[in-house]
Design a protein around this motif. Sequence first.
Motif, PDB file in Angstrom:
ATOM      1  N   THR A  41      37.143  15.515  26.935  1.00  0.00           N
ATOM      2  CA  THR A  41      36.282  15.040  28.025  1.00  0.00           C
ATOM      3  C   THR A  41      35.386  13.899  27.564  1.00  0.00           C
ATOM      4  OG1 THR A  41      34.591  16.699  27.493  1.00  0.00           O
ATOM      5  CG2 THR A  41      36.241  17.294  29.131  1.00  0.00           C
ATOM      6  N   CYS A  90      36.779   6.274  31.414  1.00  0.00           N
ATOM      7  CA  CYS A  90      36.448   6.134  32.841  1.00  0.00           C
ATOM      8  C   CYS A  90      35.443   5.015  33.059  1.00  0.00           C
ATOM      9  CB  CYS A  90      35.901   7.447  33.390  1.00  0.00           C
ATOM     10  SG  CYS A  90      37.148   8.703  33.670  1.00  0.00           S
ATOM     11  N   LEU A 146      38.131   9.155  41.589  1.00  0.00           N
ATOM     12  CA  LEU A 146      38.745  10.383  41.091  1.00  0.00           C
ATOM     13  C   LEU A 146      38.533  10.537  39.589  1.00  0.00           C
ATOM     14  CD1 LEU A 146      42.103  10.468  43.100  1.00  0.00           C
ATOM     15  CD2 LEU A 146      40.268  12.176  43.186  1.00  0.00           C
ATOM     16  N   ALA A 147      38.712   9.441  38.854  1.00  0.00           N
ATOM     17  CA  ALA A 147      38.534   9.490  37.405  1.00  0.00           C
ATOM     18  C   ALA A 147      37.103   9.849  37.034  1.00  0.00           C
ATOM     19  CB  ALA A 147      38.919   8.141  36.785  1.00  0.00           C
ATOM     20  N   VAL A 206      36.385  13.575  37.918  1.00  0.00           N
ATOM     21  CA  VAL A 206      36.961  14.504  36.942  1.00  0.00           C
ATOM     22  C   VAL A 206      36.132  14.506  35.662  1.00  0.00           C
ATOM     23  CG1 VAL A 206      38.950  14.918  35.446  1.00  0.00           C
ATOM     24  CG2 VAL A 206      39.307  14.386  37.861  1.00  0.00           C
ATOM     25  N   THR A 234      32.636  16.191  36.216  1.00  0.00           N
ATOM     26  CA  THR A 234      32.769  17.627  36.461  1.00  0.00           C
ATOM     27  C   THR A 234      33.048  18.370  35.166  1.00  0.00           C
ATOM     28  OG1 THR A 234      33.605  17.231  38.706  1.00  0.00           O
ATOM     29  CG2 THR A 234      34.035  19.392  37.735  1.00  0.00           C
ATOM     30  N   LEU A 235      33.899  17.820  34.295  1.00  0.00           N
ATOM     31  CA  LEU A 235      34.211  18.453  33.026  1.00  0.00           C
ATOM     32  C   LEU A 235      33.092  18.296  32.004  1.00  0.00           C
ATOM     33  CD1 LEU A 235      37.993  17.523  32.584  1.00  0.00           C
ATOM     34  CD2 LEU A 235      37.015  19.700  33.335  1.00  0.00           C
TER      35      LEU A 235
END
Length: 503
Positions: free
Chosen positions: A221, A228, A374-375, A378, A381-382
């Motif tokens: 992550t 990202c 989206l990237a 993700v 969130t992680l």
Amino acid sequence: MKKAEMGRFSISPDEDSSSYSSNSDFNYSYPTKQAALKSHYADVDPENQNFLLESNVGKKKYETDFHPGTTSFGMSVFNLSNAIVGSGILGLSYAMANTGIALFIILLTFVSIFSLYSVHLLLKTANEGGSLLYEQLGHKAFGMVGKLTASGSITMQNIGAMSSYLFIVKYELPLVIQALMNIEDTNGLWYLNGDYLVLLVSLVLILPLSLLRNLGYLGYTSGLSLLCMMFFLIVVIFKKFQIPCPAEIAFLVNETVNGSLAQPAAFVGFNRTESDSCQPRYFIFNSQTVYAVPILTFSFVCHPAILPIYEELKGRSRRRMMNVSKISFFAMFLMYLLAALFGYLTFYEHVESELLHTYSSVMETDILLLIVRLAVLVAVTLTVPVVIFPIRSSITHLLCASKEFSWWRHSVITVSILVFTNLLVIFVPNIRDIFGFIGASAAAMLIFILPSAFYIKLVKKESMKSVQKIGAMFFLLSGIVVMTGSMALIVLDWVHNAPGGGH
């Protein structure tokens, strides 16, 4: 994303932390980028820390062969860059829109230089103070007060980072769902309400991951977050040349006779007058200018990760670690400058406090923006469970260090942290307020005040009249001025402009 939790080991909370520093047959686990996680676990009594061997009389502390680092120079640069870059990058265009290009570059330069100087103070203090734990340096310098201050500042910074990540979920996830389901009328749809979505994501995804006792996926992550943000920067630069100037669009609409040219829905909200233009401004002073320095300090905080990365550096020396820091800070300086500049030159004064959300105000979501959203979603969130991890460990250690691990206590603390952060995200109206408050308080403590205070107290070989100590004293005073001044101005802005709206 701001990750003070970068580093090296995957350590179970129930493991005896003293075993990681008290004998030469150190058992390495697989390397990760899990730095400050370790700093929250271990709080070993200074007398029991055998980092310093009497046989290494001719060598500086922590530059001996007793505990050799295993991380290469290049990977250390990557780890530190990853610790620096964070959600603060999304607020930099807003800062530039309220300072102007020239003033922003001046502030960015000074904050990056000051942050680098504080790294120098921190490394020297660690060598002289005999500890590679941020909280323990505080304990050695000022006793329990110093330890609590250091731990509290790191915890506040991590809570600010968590809040900023969940703000991104609140802003961006509704837009992603709307684009994927091709929904035009969003009125009354609960699953497009950001507050509900934050609660849902926290309950379904973040809480189960946060309850884990080990975070083995951290290295993945961490790298994903940096990638990202690099992808985000590329898209920001690309979109600058694709999106017309909002003022020019509004001007064309206003000049149209008899409605022969209807204003595109993509530019609703940019109702500008004919006198407006898309000319960049170089110096701007308004009520929002006060948020610039806190946003910048928030963006450069990486100090809880400095010492663990230093501990793992192969061929460890203070000069080598400073070279790692210089390269990392310069790389992030360029990344921040480009993101702020191209975001500002795309939207000018219409930049929102979260740049990615601004694109939805001026154009239909295309596939590139959807991928970016989206990237980022993700990644954040992680990353939230990763940030909860050191906060929970610090709270557990402060409240019940001598007690054995308890799933009940572990779960209650985790849920409490998540509930508190969700309440912040739901009731604080603007991500700018999170950037501003945390940047003016915890970030100022970690960058300016604590490293200089630790240096002044623990580095005994230099007199108070030496150039180094005088410089550290000025740095400490400047940090106090920055923190108190920024906090006072932010509170005044809250009072005079409440309630804060928008994003």
